[in-house]
Write a protein that holds these residues in place. Structure first.
Motif, mmCIF file in Angstrom:
data_model
loop_
_atom_site.group_PDB
_atom_site.id
_atom_site.type_symbol
_atom_site.label_atom_id
_atom_site.label_comp_id
_atom_site.label_asym_id
_atom_site.label_seq_id
_atom_site.Cartn_x
_atom_site.Cartn_y
_atom_site.Cartn_z
ATOM 1 N N LYS A 40 0.798 -1.229 0.000
ATOM 2 C CA LYS A 40 0.000 0.000 0.000
ATOM 3 C C LYS A 40 0.832 1.282 0.000
ATOM 4 O O LYS A 40 0.500 2.227 -0.715
ATOM 5 N N PRO A 41 1.925 1.392 0.791
ATOM 6 C CA PRO A 41 2.740 2.611 0.688
ATOM 7 C C PRO A 41 3.299 2.814 -0.723
ATOM 8 O O PRO A 41 3.374 3.954 -1.208
ATOM 9 N N LEU A 42 3.654 1.714 -1.401
ATOM 10 C CA LEU A 42 4.148 1.814 -2.778
ATOM 11 C C LEU A 42 3.038 2.283 -3.707
ATOM 12 O O LEU A 42 3.261 3.101 -4.608
ATOM 13 N N ASN A 86 3.436 0.307 -13.127
ATOM 14 C CA ASN A 86 2.106 0.533 -13.681
ATOM 15 C C ASN A 86 1.064 0.094 -12.662
ATOM 16 O O ASN A 86 1.229 -0.927 -11.987
ATOM 17 N N ILE A 87 -0.023 0.855 -12.548
ATOM 18 C CA ILE A 87 -1.130 0.513 -11.669
ATOM 19 C C ILE A 87 -2.279 0.015 -12.536
ATOM 20 O O ILE A 87 -2.672 0.676 -13.494
ATOM 21 N N SER A 88 -2.795 -1.166 -12.220
ATOM 22 C CA SER A 88 -3.858 -1.726 -13.046
ATOM 23 C C SER A 88 -4.871 -2.463 -12.174
ATOM 24 O O SER A 88 -4.651 -2.659 -10.975
ATOM 25 N N HIS A 89 -5.979 -2.866 -12.773
ATOM 26 C CA HIS A 89 -6.972 -3.666 -12.070
ATOM 27 C C HIS A 89 -6.500 -5.119 -12.026
ATOM 28 O O HIS A 89 -6.014 -5.651 -13.017
ATOM 29 N N ALA A 90 -6.629 -5.725 -10.863
ATOM 30 C CA ALA A 90 -6.210 -7.114 -10.705
ATOM 31 C C ALA A 90 -7.199 -8.035 -11.405
ATOM 32 O O ALA A 90 -8.399 -7.975 -11.140
ATOM 33 N N GLU A 91 -6.706 -8.859 -12.303
ATOM 34 C CA GLU A 91 -7.565 -9.799 -13.016
ATOM 35 C C GLU A 91 -7.625 -11.119 -12.257
ATOM 36 O O GLU A 91 -6.618 -11.594 -11.748
ATOM 37 N N GLN A 92 -8.806 -11.682 -12.187
ATOM 38 C CA GLN A 92 -8.989 -12.936 -11.458
ATOM 39 C C GLN A 92 -8.149 -14.042 -12.086
ATOM 40 O O GLN A 92 -8.170 -14.253 -13.290
ATOM 41 N N ARG A 96 9.509 -9.056 -14.990
ATOM 42 C CA ARG A 96 8.220 -8.425 -14.748
ATOM 43 C C ARG A 96 7.601 -9.039 -13.487
ATOM 44 O O ARG A 96 7.460 -10.253 -13.390
ATOM 45 N N ILE A 97 7.245 -8.191 -12.534
ATOM 46 C CA ILE A 97 6.692 -8.653 -11.271
ATOM 47 C C ILE A 97 5.354 -7.969 -11.029
ATOM 48 O O ILE A 97 5.223 -6.760 -11.207
ATOM 49 N N ARG A 98 4.386 -8.752 -10.594
ATOM 50 C CA ARG A 98 3.056 -8.236 -10.342
ATOM 51 C C ARG A 98 2.673 -8.564 -8.905
ATOM 52 O O ARG A 98 2.768 -9.708 -8.476
ATOM 53 N N ASN A 131 -9.047 -4.463 -5.685
ATOM 54 C CA ASN A 131 -8.852 -5.028 -7.026
ATOM 55 C C ASN A 131 -7.736 -4.312 -7.774
ATOM 56 O O ASN A 131 -7.722 -4.247 -8.988
ATOM 57 N N ILE A 132 -6.788 -3.749 -7.006
ATOM 58 C CA ILE A 132 -5.675 -3.011 -7.595
ATOM 59 C C ILE A 132 -4.417 -3.872 -7.585
ATOM 60 O O ILE A 132 -4.115 -4.553 -6.615
ATOM 61 N N ALA A 133 -3.685 -3.839 -8.684
ATOM 62 C CA ALA A 133 -2.414 -4.552 -8.788
ATOM 63 C C ALA A 133 -1.320 -3.589 -9.239
ATOM 64 O O ALA A 133 -1.570 -2.650 -9.989
ATOM 65 N N LEU A 134 -0.120 -3.834 -8.762
ATOM 66 C CA LEU A 134 1.053 -3.073 -9.198
ATOM 67 C C LEU A 134 1.908 -3.985 -10.060
ATOM 68 O O LEU A 134 2.257 -5.088 -9.648
#
Length: 249
Positions: A134-136, A187-193, A222-224, A230-233
């Motif tokens: 979360k801080p990131l 990059n900030i994106s929506h986490a896909e199921q 590449r690391i996710r 529902n947020i992923a980095l």
């Protein structure tokens, strides 16, 4: 102004890692005094560990308005336990112990030592990526929305008798031209199921974050990670992370 015009690319310009396990407070204070000319006599151990790591980035010449986002498992256990003992056993209150134990102290003193006047936020975190990420997320979103730069970090002081690793991990984020310098991009994106996310193989906040740093140091990696809800980095490490590591003096 459209949304696309307000966003910026976020890059990890530099990172630092400090292993403070086995170093007593006197050693940490002496290091801060000799290396950075910083008088840290009244600082908690948690703040000492934080500064020993974050001040490694002082050579980066961070802009004055750089924001500071910090995460940790709690306030300084040693100061907190002593403070509570004084209050309940001896009915003695020590204001300086209380001030040193405020959650924002590590972020505040880091900003002060680096002469930064941006926002400073400290957030209690756990070892799960959804928590320590979360801080990131906050720091990356700050740069995305405002441009400029942010310092994000994590620090941990182990409870007495614990064998957890102590120390500090931190990153300097800023906006820039896409892929021009080969530095890791966030990059900030929506986490896909069902999408694969990075999970550490170890426990303990410093072990988890430093393991993640090691992964970012690998080229073309590449690391996710999940960042809550529902947020992923997603971090693309083009040329590897520039890591300043300090474990012995």
């Amino acid at each position: 102004m459209g949304v696309d015009e307000m966003t910026h690319q976020v890059y990890i310009r530099a990172a630092a890692l400090f292993n403070g396990s086995g170093k007593d407070n006197a050693c940490l204070k002496r290091h801060l005094k000799t290396q950075y000319h910083l008088d840290a006599r009244r600082f908690s151990r948690l703040t000492l560990l934080t500064l020993a790591g974050s001040l490694q980035l002082s050579q980066q010449q961070l802009p004055k308005d750089t924001a500071v986002y910090w995460g940790g498992t709690f306030s300084s256990p040693s100061v907190f336990n002593e403070m509570m003992g004084n209050v309940f056993q001896q009915q003695i209150a020590k204001p300086f112990d209380f001030l040193a134990n405020l959650h924002n102290a590590p972020a505040f003193h880091t900003a002060a030592a680096l002469c930064l006047n941006g926002v400073t936020i400290f957030q209690p975190v756990g070892i799960e990526p959804e928590s320590w990420g979360k801080p990131l997320l906050l720091a990356a979103n700050h740069v995305l929305q405002n441009g400029g730069s942010a310092l994000v970090g994590w620090s941990h002081e182990a409870a007495e008798g614990s064998r957890e690793r102590e120390g500090c991990c931190c990153m300097y984020l800023s906006c820039g031209n896409s892929g021009a310098d080969g530095e890791p991009q966030i990059n900030i994106s929506h986490a896909e199921q069902g999408a694969a996310e990075w999970r550490p193989a170890c426990s303990g906040l410093m072990d988890v974050v430093s393991e993640w740093f090691d992964c970012l140091a690998e080229k073309k990696n590449r690391i996710r990670i999940a960042a809550g809800g529902n947020i992923a980095l997603e971090i693309q490490s083009f040329g590897g992370l520039k890591l300043l590591a300090s474990t012995e003096w």
